[in-house]
Structure formats: structure tokens, C-alpha cells
Design a protein around this motif. Structure first.
Motif: not given
Length: 357
Positions: A6-8, A13-14, A32-33, A38-40
Motif C-alpha cells: 500500500x505504501x509503495x 503512499x500519499x 501538501x509538503x 511522509x510519502x517516502x
């Protein structure tokens, strides 16, 4: 494994990052920043570690387990100043006030109970009550409370100090921000802390109405632009928890200096403000709340000294009482001496300055 997949993906990820911010931090994503930051995270463990380090989650855990976070004195508060300014490092007292922090032992002094009684408030360990007591103690210690004295208060809101001074014969000009639609003013109105006229400042438990009306006046004054017509008109001036809401650290320090214009030579300016106990580097300076650091106060003291003014010695001792270890968390209770403002542990600080010739 399902969450790792799910994170990939980018969109998912967002979504995961936004969900985690809501879960761990208890709020919506700031922008958004923050979501992109944390999307990485590539794995669930990576996300757990990242959010376990956020100050919001740590504060939540401290509150959830029923404990209160303990305060440890950082080394930067204990060293002597690098500039040549009056300084001491010992348990501060209200009986002999200097420029000092709010600490637990001051609530146990007889003078605190006496001032609280005169103000008709409970003598409990709350930093805002300490601020009233500190200002009163400084003025009384230097013979500035009595018949024939004149005082000006800035950002008074619905304070009790004007009523107390009037009950002792002091002529008072109590001021607040000019009427408008500022964000700060809306906040003070919502908290019932903004004064729009003289009636908002009268406390009948402290002073007789006749004396109050005879001795107290109200005026609208912008603390960032004090009019020259007030120069040299008063024996003393004060502000309580107002300077750090003027827009920036620089504006707070500029106000303290400008307030001395209103005072006669030999008179006093006394101000209380929020102080950063966590850092002498990072701080809060966001246009709404300016959290002064040690280095800001040292720079202010050094500058005022070069202008010929006398700042009472800077004392940054944080206290030895058991209450001094407690960092209060929402929902706030007692003792309320240290607390979080954003991610920083803060308390109240009072500065007292004798105007030079």
C-alpha cells in the motif's frame, strides 16, 4: 505485507501518509509538503519510526499513560552570559524580584499569598497568577505603588492590575489594541480577554467604583506604534503576556525598548512573556506567537544597557521545587508552571528595567 504494498504506490503512499498524520498527530495534514515528506516511507516500520518521533505523538503518549513529562534543565540555561550584563543563577524570589523565571518556590512565599489576596484570586500555582504577582512585587519593591504615582499598562485585556493599583491611589492609563478585525483580537474576544472600554477592567472585589472611575482611564494603543504623546508621562509601565503576541521576536524586543519612552527617568518598565526552556536555537516565531530564547533576552539586556538603562539581573534558574519538574499537558491542571507551546517547553519570564537619565 499488504500495508507495505500500500505504501509503495505514489497515490496510495500519499493517502497512507495523510492517514498516519491524522492517527499519530491527531490533526489534518498541514499542507501538501508535509504529506510529501511522509510519502517516502517504503515500509510500515519506517512509517512507525517516523511518527513515533513526532512531538505530537510523544505528547499524546505522555498524556495517555496518566503521567506528566518531567523537565530536565538544559545546560544552555546554566552557563554565565557571554555578554557583560548583570546576571545571577540562584533560586528566584518574589520578595526580592529581579528579571526571572516563574518557579515553584515563589508560590510558597508569603508575599505571593498577600498579592493574590489583594487581587482577589486563588493563590494556586499557575503561571498567569505568578505574572500578576511578579509585576505587582516589582512595582511595590521600588516604591511605585502609592498616592500620586502614575502607571500605564499595555495590552491589559481584562486584567486585575489596574483595579489593584487604583485601590492604592495610583492613577492608571490601561490600554489595549485599537478596535479592529485582527486575528489576535478575535482570539482575545473569544477567550474573553480583550478590553474595549473602561468597564471591562473594573473588578469590584478589589476597588471601590468611585476610586476606580476617578483614577483609571482607558485608551486604545498599538503596542507596535506607541504614540509620542505618552512619552515621559508615567512613573512605571507594564505588560502581561502581551509582547510575545506582537508578530515576531524582533517586535517583542522593540516594544520593550519603546515602552521605556513612556516612563520618567528613574521609573520602571515591567513585562512578562513566554520563554523557551527547550532551546537557545530553534524556537517559535510565526507571526502569532513569538517564543523568546535566552539569546534574545541577553541581546535585549545588552542593548538596553548601552542605552543607559538598568536591567535588574537576569536570573534563569528554573527552580528546585518538585513542581519545577512537572510539564503540564492538556487538559491543563495544576501546577501550571511549565507547559508545551508547539514542541517547546515554556514558562513565564519577567523582565524589570529602570529607565536611565
Amino acid at each position: 505485507m499488504a500495508m507495505d504494498r500500500y505504501l509503495a504506490g505514489n497515490d496510495t503512499a500519499r493517502e497512507a501518509a495523510a492517514w498516519a498524520i491524522r492517527l499519530f498527530c491527531g490533526r489534518e495534514p498541514a499542507d501538501e509538503e508535509e504529506i510529501a515528506l511522509h510519502s517516502v516511507h517504503q515500509t510500515l516500520d519506517g512509517m512507525r519510526r517516523a511518527f513515533a518521533e513526532t512531538w505530537e505523538f510523544r505528547q499524546f503518549i505522555d498524556s495517555f499513560d496518566g503521567s506528566r513529562r518531567r523537565f530536565g534543565v538544559p545546560p544552555f540555561l546554566m552557563r554565565p552570559p557571554r555578554t557583560d550584563i548583570p546576571w545571577k543563577f540562584e533560586q528566584p524570589t518574589l520578595d526580592e524580584p529581579v528579571s526571572q523565571l516563574c518557579t515553584g518556590s515563589q508560590f510558597k512565599e508569603p508575599v505571593y499569598a498577600e498579592i493574590a489576596e489583594a487581587l482577589s484570586v486563588h493563590a494556586h500555582p499557575h503561571r498567569r497568577t505568578w505574572e500578576m504577582a511578579y509585576i505587582t512585587s516589582v512595582l511595590a519593591s521600588h516604591g511605585l505603588i502609592g498616592i500620586g504615582r502614575r502607571a500605564i499598562g499595555f495590552g491589559c485585556g481584562r486584567e486585575r492590575i489596574p483595579s489593584l493599583l487604583a485601590s492604592r491611589g495610583v492613577e492608571v492609563l490601561a490600554t489595549d489594541e485599537p478596535a479592529g478585525e485582527s486575528t489576535g483580537q478575535a482570539r482575545w474576544r473569544a477567550a474573553n480577554q480583550y478590553a474595549s472600554g473602561l468597564g471591562d477592567l473594573f473588578h469590584n472585589q478589589i476597588v471601590h467604583l468611585d476610586d476606580f472611575e476617578r483614577l483609571v482611564e482607558y485608551g486604545a494603543v498599538d503596542m507596535n506604534d506607541i504614540p509620542a504623546s505618552l512619552d515621559g508621562q508615567f512613573d512605571c509601565c507594564w505588560s502581561m503576556s502581551a509582547a510575545h503576541h506582537l508578530g515576531s521576536i524582533d517586535k517583542a524586543m522593540a516594544f520593550v525598548e519603546a515602552s521605556l519612552r513612556t516612563v520618567k527617568p528613574g521609573g520602571f518598565a515591567v513585562h512578562t512573556m513566554d520563554f523557551n526552556l527547550s532551546s537557545n536555537g530553534d524556537t517559535l516565531d510565526n507571526g502569532i506567537h513569538a517564543l523568546l530564547r535566552r539569546r534574545d533576552l541577553e541581546a535585549l539586556c545588552a542593548h538596553l544597557s548601552t542605552q543607559g538603562h538598568q536591567v535588574l539581573p537576569l536570573n534563569l534558574h528554573t527552580g528546585h521545587d518538585g513542581m519545577d519538574d512537572v510539564v503540564d499537558l492538556p487538559p491543563h491542571g495544576l501546577p501550571h508552571i511549565k507547559l508545551y507551546v508547539d514542541r517547546y517547553i515554556t514558562t513565564s519570564f519577567g523582565i524589570a528595567i529602570r529607565k536611565g537619565a
